[in-house]
Structures are given as C-alpha cells and as structure tokens.
Design a protein around this motif. Structure first.
Motif, short mmCIF file in Angstrom:
data_model
loop_
_atom_site.label_atom_id
_atom_site.label_comp_id
_atom_site.label_asym_id
_atom_site.label_seq_id
_atom_site.Cartn_x
_atom_site.Cartn_y
_atom_site.Cartn_z
N HIS A 2 85.85 23.14 -77.37
CA HIS A 2 85.65 23.43 -75.75
C HIS A 2 84.12 22.58 -75.53
O HIS A 2 83.22 22.92 -76.30
CB HIS A 2 85.43 24.84 -75.31
CG HIS A 2 85.09 24.94 -73.98
ND1 HIS A 2 85.77 24.58 -73.00
CD2 HIS A 2 83.72 25.32 -73.42
CE1 HIS A 2 84.93 24.85 -71.87
NE2 HIS A 2 83.68 24.99 -71.92
N ARG A 4 81.08 21.18 -73.14
CA ARG A 4 80.57 21.08 -71.51
C ARG A 4 79.86 19.80 -71.55
O ARG A 4 79.00 19.41 -72.33
CB ARG A 4 79.61 22.29 -71.60
CG ARG A 4 80.26 23.56 -71.63
CD ARG A 4 79.04 24.53 -71.97
NE ARG A 4 78.47 24.43 -73.27
CZ ARG A 4 77.54 25.10 -73.77
NH1 ARG A 4 77.04 26.28 -73.04
NH2 ARG A 4 76.91 24.86 -74.72
N ARG A 19 85.46 11.28 -64.36
CA ARG A 19 86.18 12.46 -64.15
C ARG A 19 87.66 12.44 -64.31
O ARG A 19 88.27 13.55 -64.82
CB ARG A 19 85.88 13.12 -62.60
CG ARG A 19 84.34 13.35 -62.48
CD ARG A 19 84.18 14.45 -61.09
NE ARG A 19 84.64 13.36 -59.92
CZ ARG A 19 83.85 12.93 -59.25
NH1 ARG A 19 82.65 12.65 -59.62
NH2 ARG A 19 84.23 12.08 -58.25
N ALA A 23 89.70 14.86 -67.01
CA ALA A 23 90.73 15.69 -66.45
C ALA A 23 92.11 15.75 -67.66
O ALA A 23 92.72 16.72 -67.44
CB ALA A 23 91.06 15.41 -65.12
N GLY A 27 90.30 21.32 -72.91
CA GLY A 27 89.24 21.89 -73.33
C GLY A 27 87.78 21.29 -73.19
O GLY A 27 86.81 21.67 -73.72
N VAL A 28 87.76 20.50 -71.88
CA VAL A 28 86.60 19.91 -71.34
C VAL A 28 86.16 20.62 -70.11
O VAL A 28 87.10 20.48 -69.11
CB VAL A 28 86.89 18.31 -71.34
CG1 VAL A 28 85.83 17.66 -70.83
CG2 VAL A 28 87.15 17.88 -72.58
N THR A 29 84.80 20.67 -69.88
CA THR A 29 84.23 21.12 -68.76
C THR A 29 83.33 20.24 -68.38
O THR A 29 82.45 19.84 -69.12
CB THR A 29 83.64 22.61 -68.79
OG1 THR A 29 84.75 23.48 -69.25
CG2 THR A 29 83.29 22.97 -67.51
N ILE A 30 83.26 19.74 -66.95
CA ILE A 30 82.35 19.05 -66.53
C ILE A 30 81.09 19.97 -66.03
O ILE A 30 81.42 20.41 -64.93
CB ILE A 30 82.76 18.17 -65.48
CG1 ILE A 30 83.81 16.91 -66.05
CG2 ILE A 30 81.56 17.13 -64.66
CD1 ILE A 30 84.34 16.08 -64.85
N ALA A 31 80.18 19.75 -66.68
CA ALA A 31 79.07 21.06 -66.31
C ALA A 31 78.17 20.43 -65.15
O ALA A 31 77.42 21.55 -64.63
CB ALA A 31 78.33 21.34 -67.42
N GLU A 33 76.97 16.85 -62.60
CA GLU A 33 76.76 15.31 -62.36
C GLU A 33 75.46 14.97 -61.88
O GLU A 33 74.86 15.81 -60.92
CB GLU A 33 77.82 14.57 -61.45
CG GLU A 33 79.35 15.13 -61.88
CD GLU A 33 80.38 14.15 -61.20
OE1 GLU A 33 79.98 13.73 -60.21
OE2 GLU A 33 81.49 14.53 -61.43
N CYS A 49 74.88 21.95 -71.93
CA CYS A 49 75.69 21.04 -72.15
C CYS A 49 76.07 20.79 -73.69
O CYS A 49 75.02 20.65 -74.32
CB CYS A 49 75.75 20.04 -71.19
SG CYS A 49 74.81 18.66 -71.57
#
Length: 221
Positions: A2, A4, A19, A23, A27-31, A33, A49
C-alpha cells in the motif's frame, strides 16, 4: 503493498496523466497534490506519504521560480525518510548530476512513458533508486571537467555568502536576517552574482556555481 503518494507539478495535464496511471495500480492512494513549491511543503507538513512524485522546477504562486535544487534540499533535510521521484524536462548535466548524487532520489524525464514512471515509483517504494534513460544516458557519457574551460569568476564576499546560503536552501528573507541586511540587498547581491556568472535563472546559477567550484555538488541536496 500500500503506497501513499503525493504528486507535485505546476501543469494540471501532467497531474491528470499521473492520476490516470496510478488509478490502474492496486494498493495506491494519492494522498495529495500540489502545484507550487510552497503548497508542496505545506502538504508534506500535514499529510504523510511514502513516495513523492515531483517536478524539479515549479514557479511559486507569485510567479517567481523556486530554486529547484534548494527545494529538493529542503525536502531531503526535513523528510529524510521520504522517497522522491523527480520528473523533469531539465537537461543541464550539472543539475542532473546533483539530483542523481542522492540515492534516495529517483529521476526520469517527462518524455518517458508512464510505465517508466511506475517502475521508478516501485523502485523508490522498495528502497532502491531508479534513473530513467533520459537521465542515465547523459550521466554515463564521459565528460570534460567544466571547471577547466570556464574563466575565473571573482565574486565578492557578500555575493559568495548569499549564493552559498541559497544552495543550502535558505530563502531570501532568511539570508537577510542571518546577514543583518534588507531583503532587497540580498536580492541585489544575488542578481550581481548571476550577472558575473553569466546566467539568467536559478537552474543556471546552481549549475555554474558547481562548475566554477564555488560550491561542491554534495552541498546541493
């Protein structure tokens, strides 16, 4: 895994591409911008992050260009555990060498594919360093020592002190306070040094300072 990730670039379409690519990754979260150096620092102060994907050269909100190497130096100083992926259009060998000298910083060119960007992010997340082909190829080429071909440049003591403090990541206001003078005086000394060095922007300034031996490459970041 995972991850961030914080994204930073002053071009909205670049962030849109990032992005879209992220997408597709599990397991990826854009914490968060950011579009300016100031916004990026504020975001890093608030949001944890694992990997930062950032341009090397972004103008601030007032339109003034941020010292790209100084920004990187501050990020590495204040968040030493953060892995960084630099995505840049800059081709100056001295700047690229300064970036590549830090093992915690991966780098690639903006013309490289999104697959390459993901490889750089994965490598960074795993504690490795990734250099894209547009970065690695110029660095692998034999180079002449720039210092032997440049004329001697004589900066005043105050000009030298100002540019060295800029390289260490201090702002104009911080330098003025440290030297006990007005910010306009610091800006004037910086402009005078740039004129003597024959450069017109911050990337050129940092590159020429290294090439002339005024600062060492290890002090950039």
């Amino acid at each position: 895994m995972h991850l961030r990730i914080i994204l930073a670039d002053d071009h909205p379409f670049v962030l849109l591409g990032y992005r879209a690519m992220l997408a597709t990754q599990a397991g990826v979260t854009i914490a968060g911008e950011a579009h300016t150096p100031r916004a990026l620092i504020e975001l890093l102060q608030r949001v944890p992050c694992d990997v930062l994907v950032t341009d090397l050269f972004m103008p601030d909100a007032d339109g003034a260009p941020e010292d790209d190497l100084a920004l990187m130096r501050r990020i590495r100083r204040d968040w030493p555990q953060l892995r960084v992926v630099v995505v840049t259009t800059l081709t100056d060998p001295s700047v690229l060498r300064a970036v590549a000298a830090d093992d915690a910083v991966s780098a690639l060119g903006k013309a490289e594919s999104m697959d390459t960007l993901w490889q750089a992010i994965e490598a960074s997340a795993n504690g490795a360093r990734y250099l894209g082909r547009s970065i690695a190829d110029p660095l692998a080429c034999p180079q002449n020592d720039e210092r032997t071909s440049l004329p001697a440049v004589r900066l005043s003591w105050r000009q030298t002190e100002v540019v060295k403090r800029l390289v260490r990541g201090q702002s104009i206001a911080e330098i003025a306070e440290a030297l006990g003078c007005h910010r306009r005086t610091v800006s004037r000394q910086k402009r005078a040094a740039m004129t003597k060095l024959g450069v017109t922007n911050n990337p050129g300034l940092f590159s020429r300072l290294y090439a002339c031996g005024i600062v060492e490459i290890d002090s950039h970041i």
